[in-house]
Design an enzyme around this catalytic site. Structure first.
Site, PDB file in Angstrom:
ATOM      1  N   HIS A  43      -6.214   2.328   1.578  1.00 39.79           N
ATOM      2  CA  HIS A  43      -5.210   4.093   1.767  1.00 39.79           C
ATOM      3  C   HIS A  43      -5.402   5.147   2.745  1.00 39.79           C
ATOM      4  CE1 HIS A  43      -2.752   3.195  -1.861  1.00 39.79           C
ATOM      5  NE2 HIS A  43      -3.857   3.929  -2.190  1.00 39.79           N
ATOM      6  N   ASP A  78       0.770  -0.944   0.376  1.00 39.38           N
ATOM      7  CA  ASP A  78       0.005   0.004  -0.055  1.00 39.38           C
ATOM      8  C   ASP A  78       0.994   0.992   0.094  1.00 39.38           C
ATOM      9  OD1 ASP A  78      -1.175   2.350   0.984  1.00 39.38           O
ATOM     10  OD2 ASP A  78      -3.101   0.830   1.905  1.00 39.38           O
ATOM     11  N   HIS A  79       1.361   2.502  -1.042  1.00 39.46           N
ATOM     12  CA  HIS A  79       2.105   3.009  -1.186  1.00 39.46           C
ATOM     13  C   HIS A  79       1.871   3.983  -0.345  1.00 39.46           C
ATOM     14  CE1 HIS A  79      -0.420   4.775  -4.002  1.00 39.46           C
ATOM     15  NE2 HIS A  79       0.205   6.383  -3.807  1.00 39.46           N
TER      16      HIS A  79
HETATM   17  C1  BG6 Z   1      -3.677   4.492  -6.612  1.00 39.31           C
HETATM   18  C2  BG6 Z   1      -5.670   4.490  -6.979  1.00 39.31           C
HETATM   19  O1  BG6 Z   1      -3.601   3.649  -5.231  1.00 39.31           O
HETATM   20  O2  BG6 Z   1      -3.629   6.069  -5.319  1.00 39.31           O
HETATM   21  C3  BG6 Z   1      -4.920   5.729  -7.744  1.00 39.31           C
HETATM   22  O3  BG6 Z   1      -5.626   3.187  -8.138  1.00 39.31           O
HETATM   23  C4  BG6 Z   1      -4.521   7.551  -6.875  1.00 39.31           C
HETATM   24  O4  BG6 Z   1      -6.750   6.104  -7.973  1.00 39.31           O
HETATM   25  C5  BG6 Z   1      -3.632   7.000  -6.379  1.00 39.31           C
HETATM   26  O5  BG6 Z   1      -4.684   8.175  -8.302  1.00 39.31           O
HETATM   27  C6  BG6 Z   1      -2.943   8.412  -5.262  1.00 39.31           C
HETATM   28  O6  BG6 Z   1      -1.697   8.502  -5.236  1.00 39.31           O
HETATM   29  P1  BG6 Z   1      -1.071   8.825  -4.353  1.00 39.31           P
HETATM   30  O7  BG6 Z   1       0.031   8.727  -4.424  1.00 39.31           O
HETATM   31  O8  BG6 Z   1      -1.016  10.335  -5.806  1.00 39.31           O
HETATM   32  O9  BG6 Z   1      -1.716  10.052  -3.874  1.00 39.31           O
END
Ligand code: BG6
Length: 495
Positions: free
Chosen positions: A244, A181-182
């Site tokens: 997230h 989960d980045h």
């Molecule tokens: C991803 C989603 O996990 O996270 C995307 O699939 C979203 O839809 C993105 O835009 C948002 O990530 P960040 O790091 O740009 O806030």
């Protein structure tokens, strides 16, 4: 940091994720001397490609998307020697033989200690096929020699997540499985634990006695872009909230871990999910709001409505916005609402957590001295601004006693004059060193699905008659304002 000789195998090697995130992260880790002396990166996909061509593609990816800008050619050339490509078609498992041979070759060169990391940067329907091929070719190793990284989405509901967990844990041990989960790799997100548990100041106040409510907003200005094919089958609940946002909520809501052990931390997080109040029909009606954007103007340009985006059903019932009110039914949080919202094509791109404290028990200042009375608030801004602010009331300089809210600010830019690593750098290094703290355990993923399934089912089974219900470049549907206004609050936004 001591990293063993490593082979990183990237399935989906020619895909977007590798170009935008993985390759830049691996190259930056190499530049910053975090890669071991002996490492190889093996890209695979169905395409037939020479190593040289694959290396060129990666270089272009790094040049376009790395936080450090263009590569130095000489340094890149040395890095590129570690990069190989071999085609693998999972629908023809015999093509795995070539990959196996390459892995074996490197293992012989690098020695017994070598670890192999499989990164599945592919569509989720391929996860089971790849895992099975890894097993069939006897490449699954053990906790010391092999790890598998699974990108989101991890399942599309509770049942499919359980099935995937079952399949994976039949081949690998839980200690080998890294569900990514980045958000957990983001610098500011990691700092939530540091801020909560490395300071004595906040913890005594961190409960229902002193906290009024919590808000988590992850808003995006962009629309679905060219991801309509995936997104139309997912929607905001699956795409952002299940993973997230619930992870952010866990970091705010968790009890104090005994130590920084990966399982100890994940136990504490999963306790939050288990304590969350299940949604019944009434809660779905009053404590959830869904939205879908219609066309609008963004920075002087007209942008299409969701139903007119590429690869989206013109009558789509998929939500591009979701707002929910959660409760965590435990001793610490009983009765304290956690409001969350997320959406695409909103007015601002920002991820912000606002923790509002209760009002003072008694106002001693005569009415009129306060220009704008604001209960204390702690604002954790994750992106794009990276800061933590404590909003307090203070006396304005002057002869009169006039109060107004001011911010005590810790901002990353002003405090540390360095660029922060990207989430994928942190997380890839964690996989290489075998640290699962920032990765989702099987029970976390399943608990998050379990919580959301009643809402997902209700929304899927009943088409929204009001869609589309918010204009691109707005703050979402009016009902989302009403959801929080009913309790006497407003959504917090950074200026
Ligand atoms: C991803 C989603 O996990 O996270 C995307 O699939 C979203 O839809 C993105 O835009 C948002 O990530 P960040 O790091 O740009 O806030």
């Amino acid at each position: 940091i001591n990293v063993k000789p490593t082979i990183v195998v990237i399935f989906g090697g020619t895909g977007d994720l590798n170009m935008r995130k993985l390759a830049p992260a691996l190259y930056n880790l190499y530049s910053d001397h975090f890669m071991p002396q002996e490492f190889a990166i093996i890209g695979t996909s169905r395409k037939k490609l020479e190593d040289v061509k694959f290396r060129e593609m990666l270089k272009e990816g790094v040049n376009s998307f790395s936080r450090n800008g263009q590569v130095e050619d000489a340094k890149w050339d040395v890095f590129a020697e570690h990069v190989r490509y071999t085609p693998v078609d999972v629908s023809a498992p015999e093509t795995f033989a070539g990959l196996k041979e390459l892995i074996e070759q490197y293992k012989t060169d690098f020695g017994e200690q070598t670890q192999v990391l499989y990164y599945l940067a592919v569509a989720p329907d391929l996860f089971p096929l790849i895992a099975e091929c890894i097993s069939r070719y006897d490449l699954a190793g053990n906790e010391e020699t092999c790890r598998i990284v699974i990108e989101k989405p991890f399942g599309r509901d509770l049942e499919s997540a359980r099935a995937l967990n079952k399949l994976l844990t039949g081949i690998f041990t839980e200690k080998q499985i890294y569900r990514i989960d980045h958000y957990l790799g983001k610098e500011t997100v990691q700092n939530i634990m540091a801020f909560r548990f490395a300071n004595s100041l906040l913890e005594p106040l961190w409960n229902r006695t002193y906290i009024d409510h919590v808000q988590i907003s992850v808003t995006e200005q962009l629309g679905v872009g060219d991801r309509g094919g995936y997104y139309d089958g997912a929607g905001a609940l699956r795409d952002m909230i299940q993973n997230h946002i619930l992870q952010l909520l866990c970091l705010i809501g968790m009890e104090t871990p005994v130590n920084f052990d990966a399982d100890e931390i994940r136990n504490k997080k999963v306790d939050v999910l288990k304590a969350m109040r299940p949604f019944n029909a009434e809660a779905i009606r009053f404590a959830t709001v869904r939205g879908q954007y219609t066309k609008g103007w963004v920075e002087g340009k007209e942008v299409p409505g969701y139903r007119h985006e590429k690869d989206v059903d013109p009558e789509s019932n998929t939500e591009t916005f979701a707002a929910l009110k959660f409760f965590v039914d435990n001793w610490r949080w009983q009765g304290i609402p956690f409001y969350v919202r997320t959406g695409k094509r909103l007015f601002q791109t920002s991820s912000v957590i606002s923790i509002q404290f209760k009002d003072v028990p008694h106002h001693i200042f005569p009415s009129g001295v306060s220009e704008h009375w604001q209960q204390n608030r702690l604002i954790i801004s994750i992106q794009p601004e990276m800061s933590i602010r404590l909003q307090v009331q203070a006396k304005r300089p002057g002869l009169d006693m006039v109060l107004n809210p001011v911010d005590m600010v810790f901002d990353y830019k002003g405090t540390y004059n360095t660029s922060t690593p990207e989430a994928y750098e942190t997380l890839l290094l964690d996989v290489m060193t075998g640290d699962q703290t920032q990765f989702m355990r099987a029970d976390q993923v399943e608990s998050a699905w379990e919580l959301l399934m009643p809402v997902i089912n209700a929304w899927e089974n009943k088409k929204s008659l009001s869609f589309p219900n918010y204009t691109a470049d707005s703050w979402g549907p009016e009902d989302a304002e009403a959801l929080i206004a009913r309790d006497g609050f407003h959504w917090f936004t950074l200026p």
